[in-house]
Write a protein that holds these residues in place. Structure first.
Motif, PDB file in Angstrom:
ATOM      1  N   TYR A  34       3.597  -8.351  -6.994  1.00  0.00           N
ATOM      2  CA  TYR A  34       4.620  -7.501  -6.389  1.00  0.00           C
ATOM      3  C   TYR A  34       4.544  -7.506  -4.857  1.00  0.00           C
ATOM      4  N   SER A  35       3.380  -7.823  -4.313  1.00  0.00           N
ATOM      5  CA  SER A  35       3.312  -7.843  -2.856  1.00  0.00           C
ATOM      6  C   SER A  35       4.088  -9.035  -2.299  1.00  0.00           C
ATOM      7  N   PHE A  36       4.217 -10.086  -3.098  1.00  0.00           N
ATOM      8  CA  PHE A  36       4.991 -11.255  -2.642  1.00  0.00           C
ATOM      9  C   PHE A  36       6.401 -11.270  -3.226  1.00  0.00           C
ATOM     10  N   CYS A  37       6.590 -10.586  -4.332  1.00  0.00           N
ATOM     11  CA  CYS A  37       7.905 -10.535  -4.974  1.00  0.00           C
ATOM     12  C   CYS A  37       8.111  -9.102  -5.480  1.00  0.00           C
ATOM     13  N   PRO A  38       8.613  -8.202  -4.623  1.00  0.00           N
ATOM     14  CA  PRO A  38       8.767  -6.800  -5.031  1.00  0.00           C
ATOM     15  C   PRO A  38       9.656  -6.667  -6.271  1.00  0.00           C
ATOM     16  N   PRO A  39       9.400  -5.662  -7.102  1.00  0.00           N
ATOM     17  CA  PRO A  39      10.177  -5.523  -8.347  1.00  0.00           C
ATOM     18  C   PRO A  39      11.672  -5.387  -8.103  1.00  0.00           C
ATOM     19  N   ASP A  40      12.032  -4.967  -6.881  1.00  0.00           N
ATOM     20  CA  ASP A  40      13.458  -4.860  -6.540  1.00  0.00           C
ATOM     21  C   ASP A  40      14.165  -6.207  -6.691  1.00  0.00           C
ATOM     22  N   LEU A  41      13.411  -7.307  -6.557  1.00  0.00           N
ATOM     23  CA  LEU A  41      14.031  -8.632  -6.587  1.00  0.00           C
ATOM     24  C   LEU A  41      14.124  -9.212  -7.996  1.00  0.00           C
ATOM     25  N   LEU A  42      13.550  -8.530  -8.993  1.00  0.00           N
ATOM     26  CA  LEU A  42      13.531  -9.098 -10.346  1.00  0.00           C
ATOM     27  C   LEU A  42      14.868  -8.834 -11.047  1.00  0.00           C
ATOM     28  N   LYS A  43      15.494  -9.924 -11.467  1.00  0.00           N
ATOM     29  CA  LYS A  43      16.811  -9.783 -12.123  1.00  0.00           C
ATOM     30  C   LYS A  43      16.670  -9.676 -13.637  1.00  0.00           C
ATOM     31  N   HIS A  44      15.534 -10.151 -14.154  1.00  0.00           N
ATOM     32  CA  HIS A  44      15.274 -10.093 -15.597  1.00  0.00           C
ATOM     33  C   HIS A  44      13.854  -9.548 -15.803  1.00  0.00           C
ATOM     34  N   PRO A  45      13.520  -9.169 -17.037  1.00  0.00           N
ATOM     35  CA  PRO A  45      12.186  -8.588 -17.263  1.00  0.00           C
ATOM     36  C   PRO A  45      11.049  -9.542 -16.906  1.00  0.00           C
TER      37      PRO A  45
ATOM     38  N   LEU B 295       9.602   5.019  -6.592  1.00  0.00           N
ATOM     39  CA  LEU B 295       9.000   3.722  -6.888  1.00  0.00           C
ATOM     40  C   LEU B 295       9.735   3.005  -8.011  1.00  0.00           C
ATOM     41  N   LYS B 296      10.030   1.745  -7.783  1.00  0.00           N
ATOM     42  CA  LYS B 296      10.597   0.927  -8.850  1.00  0.00           C
ATOM     43  C   LYS B 296       9.547   0.765  -9.935  1.00  0.00           C
ATOM     44  N   SER B 297       8.335   0.485  -9.499  1.00  0.00           N
ATOM     45  CA  SER B 297       7.222   0.347 -10.427  1.00  0.00           C
ATOM     46  C   SER B 297       6.034   1.103  -9.848  1.00  0.00           C
ATOM     47  N   SER B 298       5.232   1.711 -10.716  1.00  0.00           N
ATOM     48  CA  SER B 298       4.056   2.442 -10.219  1.00  0.00           C
ATOM     49  C   SER B 298       2.982   1.503  -9.683  1.00  0.00           C
ATOM     50  N   PHE B 299       3.142   0.202  -9.930  1.00  0.00           N
ATOM     51  CA  PHE B 299       2.134  -0.751  -9.464  1.00  0.00           C
ATOM     52  C   PHE B 299       2.545  -1.435  -8.148  1.00  0.00           C
ATOM     53  N   ALA B 300       3.747  -1.158  -7.691  1.00  0.00           N
ATOM     54  CA  ALA B 300       4.207  -1.825  -6.479  1.00  0.00           C
ATOM     55  C   ALA B 300       4.078  -0.891  -5.296  1.00  0.00           C
ATOM     56  N   ARG B 301       3.706  -1.449  -4.179  1.00  0.00           N
ATOM     57  CA  ARG B 301       3.753  -0.637  -2.965  1.00  0.00           C
ATOM     58  C   ARG B 301       5.229  -0.413  -2.675  1.00  0.00           C
ATOM     59  N   PRO B 302       5.632   0.825  -2.387  1.00  0.00           N
ATOM     60  CA  PRO B 302       7.063   1.054  -2.211  1.00  0.00           C
ATOM     61  C   PRO B 302       7.625   0.260  -1.041  1.00  0.00           C
ATOM     62  N   THR B 303       8.757  -0.399  -1.243  1.00  0.00           N
ATOM     63  CA  THR B 303       9.383  -1.132  -0.143  1.00  0.00           C
ATOM     64  C   THR B 303      10.843  -0.685  -0.027  1.00  0.00           C
ATOM     65  N   TYR B 304      11.772  -1.517  -0.538  1.00  0.00           N
ATOM     66  CA  TYR B 304      13.188  -1.205  -0.310  1.00  0.00           C
ATOM     67  C   TYR B 304      13.607   0.127  -0.930  1.00  0.00           C
ATOM     68  N   SER B 305      13.073   0.442  -2.137  1.00  0.00           N
ATOM     69  CA  SER B 305      13.515   1.679  -2.784  1.00  0.00           C
ATOM     70  C   SER B 305      13.102   2.877  -1.935  1.00  0.00           C
ATOM     71  N   SER B 306      11.906   2.802  -1.298  1.00  0.00           N
ATOM     72  CA  SER B 306      11.467   3.937  -0.481  1.00  0.00           C
ATOM     73  C   SER B 306      12.324   4.036   0.782  1.00  0.00           C
ATOM     74  N   LEU B 307      12.733   2.871   1.303  1.00  0.00           N
ATOM     75  CA  LEU B 307      13.583   2.875   2.495  1.00  0.00           C
ATOM     76  C   LEU B 307      14.917   3.559   2.179  1.00  0.00           C
ATOM     77  N   GLU B 308      15.472   3.211   1.018  1.00  0.00           N
ATOM     78  CA  GLU B 308      16.757   3.801   0.635  1.00  0.00           C
ATOM     79  C   GLU B 308      16.612   5.301   0.397  1.00  0.00           C
ATOM     80  N   GLU B 309      15.448   5.716  -0.076  1.00  0.00           N
ATOM     81  CA  GLU B 309      15.205   7.146  -0.264  1.00  0.00           C
ATOM     82  C   GLU B 309      15.124   7.863   1.092  1.00  0.00           C
TER      83      GLU B 309
END
Lengths: 359, 203
Positions: free
Chosen positions: A32-43, A144-158
């Motif tokens: 997730y540090s290299f590919c945040p969950p925000d970028l995942l289009k499928h599971p 948080l999109k995922s509890s395992f990801a450091r918050p990035t875009y979702s936290s910014l939008e918040e």
């Protein structure tokens, strides 16, 4: 109190389970540090085997896995593969990764659950599965999109959402001098060149609310070829954001001719122009040192009033709040047609109600 | 070596040695967080506070901090055990740390401390580091100091009693292996993060 999955893993598999769950946590956070969950289009499925050998990975049962020596290269594969379909990542005991696309096939996770600890991310939920256990992980924070990801875009939008109220009432000390006649005046006309005040106010809010998770840097917005006002870079992640600020409404201006207007007026066209400038810049902008291309955010401070005069004039409530709910239509809407463009943000700056003119 | 105390130096070596890839690079203040969590786990293991070797305060910014640990942590850089990146964040030099552990901390009493540091770092993998920081800020002693936004000493008699009481509740709830530190630590942190959802399955 029900048991946590960590407790279940340890009681079911002992030390072998502890090692596997440690590897699972580490692997997910790295991916997730290299590919945040925000970028995942499928599971995404991540599997940490209890005792599989790297020479005989479990993932071969699903096809021909791609060997990745590092989390960074695995994240590149994940981003590519999840653009089309569900993706399966195996965390091998030697620290390498195997990544395989699941295509349209339905996989039976129970087959893997007997031999490993499995994590599945789908529709912003985290789920842990192993033999006799299948539970969703409660979110540690709603942003948080995922509890395992450091918050990035979702936290910014918040943060943008939280700042809406601050901007609406010009509550921030930095933002207060943006009005002619001051924050205690009618709040109808902005001061000449209010951009830097708005930028500094939003920068401060972002710095405070993103805490130590990201660095927030105000940038010098030189001209329309480099419209960025604020750059946000998350620590421990390749994610970054570029924020462009535009304002709408009336400001004072230095007349260029003797008969020139003492005001400058910007309407919807100005916002659309800004959206285009940012999109053009995003097209030209190189990735820099970060692997993931930055995400662009177009932010509008909206101080429009209907039938406006000078800074000390009075307007009716209906004219003062005329544009309160007037969302701007962007054509094209870049946030809908491109992945590197976040949702449009508009902060409506309210006039002071006590200065409204009686109808 | 400058005059640093052996206990915080041992903990600093162990904490950097236990950092998994996903926790690197780390800020200095985060290492204090792990040292503080190690100390709480030590209390759970029955280690008297007086044997810990160094004390903590809570800073006005709400972080646990130990001056002795800071001296020890800083010493790792000139000794080539930790590198500093361009942003001032810290990266462990794994081989050098391993050698330091073998050379100085192979006796039984030091190995016990290593178990505590490793469990502290391990449970931090289960949550974003910001959440761990928040959970610890809600622990006995920290919570009041944070509300008052004052710098104050941690581990008063009452704090320690509360920490023991909370451990007793967690231990009874999980009915697990009494040697396992990771499970109670994760449950303890989760309960703080999911304050309103303690009856849910956590983490």
């Amino acid at each position: 109190m029900k048991k946590t999955y960590v407790v279940h893993v340890l009681s079911a598999f002992g030390e072998e389970g502890r090692v596997a769950v440690d590897r699972l946590h580490d692997g997910i956070v790295q991916l997730y540090s290299f590919c945040p969950p925000d970028l995942l289009k499928h599971p995404l499925v991540v599997c940490s085997p209890l005792h599989a050998s790297p020479t005989e990975p479990l993932s071969v049962k699903l096809g021909s896995p791609v060997f990745c020596a590092t989390a960074k290269s695995a994240a590149v594969e994940v981003e590519k593969k999840t653009a089309k379909s569900e993706c399966f990542v195996e965390l091998c005991v030697d620290g390498t990764f195997r990544v395989v696309s699941l295509g349209d096939a339905e996989i039976d996770l129970s087959e893997f659950a007997a031999l490993s600890i499995i994590y599945r991310f789908e529709h912003d939920t985290d789920r842990i599965i192993f033999e006799g256990y299948d539970e969703f992980v409660p979110k540690v924070h709603s942003s948080l999109k995922s509890s395992f990801a450091r918050p990035t875009y979702s936290s910014l939008e918040e943060v943008f959402a939280d700042y809406t109220e601050t901007a609406a009432n010009s509550q921030c000390r930095i933002l207060a001098p943006v009005w002619e006649e001051g924050v205690d005046g009618p709040r109808l006309v902005l001061v000449n060149r209010p951009e830097s005040i708005m930028r500094n106010s939003l920068s401060q809010a972002l710095s405070m609310m993103l805490g130590g998770e990201a660095s927030v840097r105000p940038e010098q917005n030189v001209d329309e070829t480099k419209p960025v006002d604020i750059r946000v870079e998350w620590h421990g992640s390749d994610a970054s954001a570029l924020i462009e600020i535009k304002w709408l409404g009336r400001s004072t201006a230095k007349p260029t001719t003797e008969t020139g207007s003492p005001y400058r007026d910007y309407g919807v066209a100005r916002a659309r122009e800004g959206s285009k400038q940012l999109a053009d810049y995003m097209d030209r902008n190189l990735k820099g040192e970060r692997r993931i291309k930055p995400k662009g955010y177009h932010v509008v401070f909206d101080a429009r009033r209907n039938n406006i005069g000078g800074p000390t004039d009075r307007v009716t409530k209906s004219d003062g709040l005329h544009f309160l709910s007037d969302e701007i239509e962007y054509i094209p809407n870049h946030s809908e047609i491109r992945d590197d463009f976040g949702p449009y943000v508009r902060f409506f700056m309210r006039p002071r109600e006590s200065h409204f003119k009686a109808v | 070596m400058r005059n640093v105390k052996p206990e915080p130096y041992c903990d600093a070596v162990n904490i950097f040695g236990a950092l998994r890839e996903s926790l690197q690079p780390i800020s200095a203040i985060e290492t204090h967080l792990f040292a503080y969590l190690s100390c709480i786990l030590g209390l759970w293991r029955g280690q008297p506070l007086s044997n810990w070797g160094y004390s903590f305060v809570v800073t006005s910014e709400g972080f646990p901090y130990s001056a002795d640990f800071e001296d020890a942590r800083a010493e790792l850089v000139p000794r080539g055990l930790v590198k500093v990146d361009g942003d001032g964040r810290l990266l462990p030099c794994e081989k050098e740390l391993e050698r330091e552990r073998d050379d100085y901390f192979s006796a039984e009493r030091w190995i016990e401390r290593r178990t505590l540091s490793e469990a502290a770092v391990s449970c931090a993998l289960a949550f974003p580091i910001g959440s761990v920081r928040f959970a610890i800020s809600q622990s006995p002693g920290m919570r009041i100091a944070n509300t008052l936004q004052q710098r104050s000493a941690l581990f008063s008699e009452l704090d320690v009693e509360n920490i023991y009481n909370e451990y007793a509740i967690v231990r009874d709830a999980i009915e697990g292996d009494t040697n396992d530190l990771l499970s109670p630590a994760v449950v303890w942190l989760s309960a703080r993060l999911l304050d309103n959802e303690v009856d849910s399955a956590v983490a």
